[in-house]
Design an enzyme around this catalytic site. Structure first.
Site, PDB file in Angstrom:
ATOM      1  N   TYR A   3       2.417   8.692   3.866  1.00  0.00           N
ATOM      2  CA  TYR A   3       1.027   9.139   3.987  1.00  0.00           C
ATOM      3  C   TYR A   3       0.196   8.386   2.958  1.00  0.00           C
ATOM      4  CZ  TYR A   3      -3.174  12.021   3.640  1.00  0.00           C
ATOM      5  OH  TYR A   3      -4.471  12.452   3.612  1.00  0.00           O
ATOM      6  N   GLU A  24      -7.846   7.940   6.323  1.00  0.00           N
ATOM      7  CA  GLU A  24      -6.512   8.544   6.284  1.00  0.00           C
ATOM      8  C   GLU A  24      -5.568   7.767   7.185  1.00  0.00           C
ATOM      9  OE1 GLU A  24      -5.249  13.080   6.118  1.00  0.00           O
ATOM     10  OE2 GLU A  24      -5.673  12.479   8.178  1.00  0.00           O
TER      11      GLU A  24
END
Length: 387
Positions: A109, A198
């Site tokens: 991530y 993101e």
């Protein structure tokens, strides 16, 4: 402002970040025309909506061949996807993204966002890619790190980049690619006024490549005027029709689930107004900030927005006149109420510049408008009026 995944990936590619090749389609017959642009025999079919959780809702499919691709696309196009972010009403799929499939070895991530508290750019990194990052932070905080970087023309230095990617435990080849990616995210944030980027997941493939497998970007609404290339990416189908109408009149409007419509000047005062409505046992139907000016046209548009919500049983107007004169606002309220034939209870609280003249205009209007002396009195009166 939000954009779709495929649009975010186009921007990533523009700034030199590694992404898989893909095509976007708006109709099923476009598959035959565009699929030759992809070199893979396996594909990932992705519904394009402004919401997370698409995979669990059936909006992401791994496709083994072209014939299956068309069949799956037919089923997905037009489908209502319900995820934890769409609400129970869901969102209709009107665009599909077809991407070359990747052989995944590891998932990470990575995100880049504006940290308003410190006025820095924050990078969040985690070894737990493909998962809800809030859940990771809550349950396994040791698997997530945050690094904050000062805004500077040259961007993050080598030491700062190494801290950001340290949790990934990359080899030297991967570190080079990851370092370029960090600089790309920083540049997009600064040069495109992004508030959030993101990458979830950021993957390492079995052939040792680093790829941004999914991407989400948000942009600062207040900076859109200087980013016409970003504004072009806006998808009105993904936005609330009432909020679109509000933006046309320079009104800050967000629909909520209550029964008391609110019209206020100033975001802080609007929040306080909603809080006191709840204190007296009811729920606000909306957040609506009319800003520093309130012409008849603007007030009329605000009334229409509030009353477009069938759950609204009454309206509370709370104005503190600083730049805005209360007499001008009051005349706008009276004119607008007459024009739209207002039929629900209306409570108005005025304070500040020319509030006495404003109250006089309301009292002489022959309309059923309840005047309030203060915010506490206003909340009591509107709650009583809709019982």
């Amino acid at each position: 402002m939000n954009i779709h995944e495929y649009q975010a990936k186009e921007i990533l590619k523009e700034f030199g970040a590694p992404v898989s090749d893909g095509i976007v389609i708006y109709a099923i017959d476009e598959i035959d025309k565009k699929i030759s642009k992809l070199k893979s025999n396996e594909f990932v079919l992705k519904a394009q909506i402004h919401a997370g959780g698409r995979g669990k809702a059936g909006g992401v499919k791994l496709i083994k061949n072209i014939s299956d691709l068309e069949n799956e696309a037919k089923q997905m196009m037009g489908k209502i996807l319900v995820t934890h972010q769409t609400g129970p009403e869901g969102k209709q799929v009107k665009r599909l993204y077809i991407e070359e499939a990747s052989n995944i070895s590891k998932e990470f991530y990575l995100s880049c966002l504006i940290d308003r508290e410190t006025s820095k750019i924050a990078f969040i990194s985690s070894t737990e890619g493909g998962m809800d990052i809030e859940k990771v932070a809550s349950e396994t905080p040791n698997k997530i790190i945050t690094n904050k970087i000062d805004l500077k023309e040259e961007g993050p230095n080598k030491e700062e980049i190494e801290k950001i990617i340290s949790i990934f435990n990359l080899n030297e080849k991967q570190k080079v690619i990851a370092s370029k990616l960090i600089k790309s995210l920083y540049d997009i944030t600064v040069k495109k006024d992004a508030t959030l980027i993101e990458i979830n997941p950021l993957i390492i493939t079995k052939s040792d490549e680093l790829i941004c497998l999914d991407a989400k970007m948000n942009f600062d609404d207040n900076a859109i005027f200087r980013r016409p290339e970003i504004l072009k990416l806006r998808d009105l189908d993904e936005e609330d029709p009432a909020e679109i109408e509000a933006s046309k009149h320079d009104l800050a409007y967000i629909k909520l689930n209550g029964s008391i419509g609110c019209m206020v000047n100033g975001a802080g005062l609007a929040m306080a107004t909603m809080d006191i409505i709840q204190l007296y046992g009811k729920e606000p139907a909306n957040f609506l900030d009319v800003g520093g000016g309130a012409s008849k046209e603007k007030v009329t548009a605000a009334f229409k927005l509030i009353l477009s919500d069938k759950n609204v049983k009454g309206i509370l107007i709370n104005i503190f006149g600083g730049i805005m004169r209360c007499d001008v606002l009051a005349q706008g309220v009276v004119d607008a109420a007459k024009e739209i034939n207002l039929s629900v209870p209306l409570v108005v609280r005025l304070a500040g510049t020319n509030f006495k003249q404003g109250k006089e205009i309301l009292d002489k209007s022959n309309l059923k408008i309840l005047s309030a002396t203060d915010l506490n009195d206003a909340a009591k009166k509107i709650v009583e009026a809709i019982k």
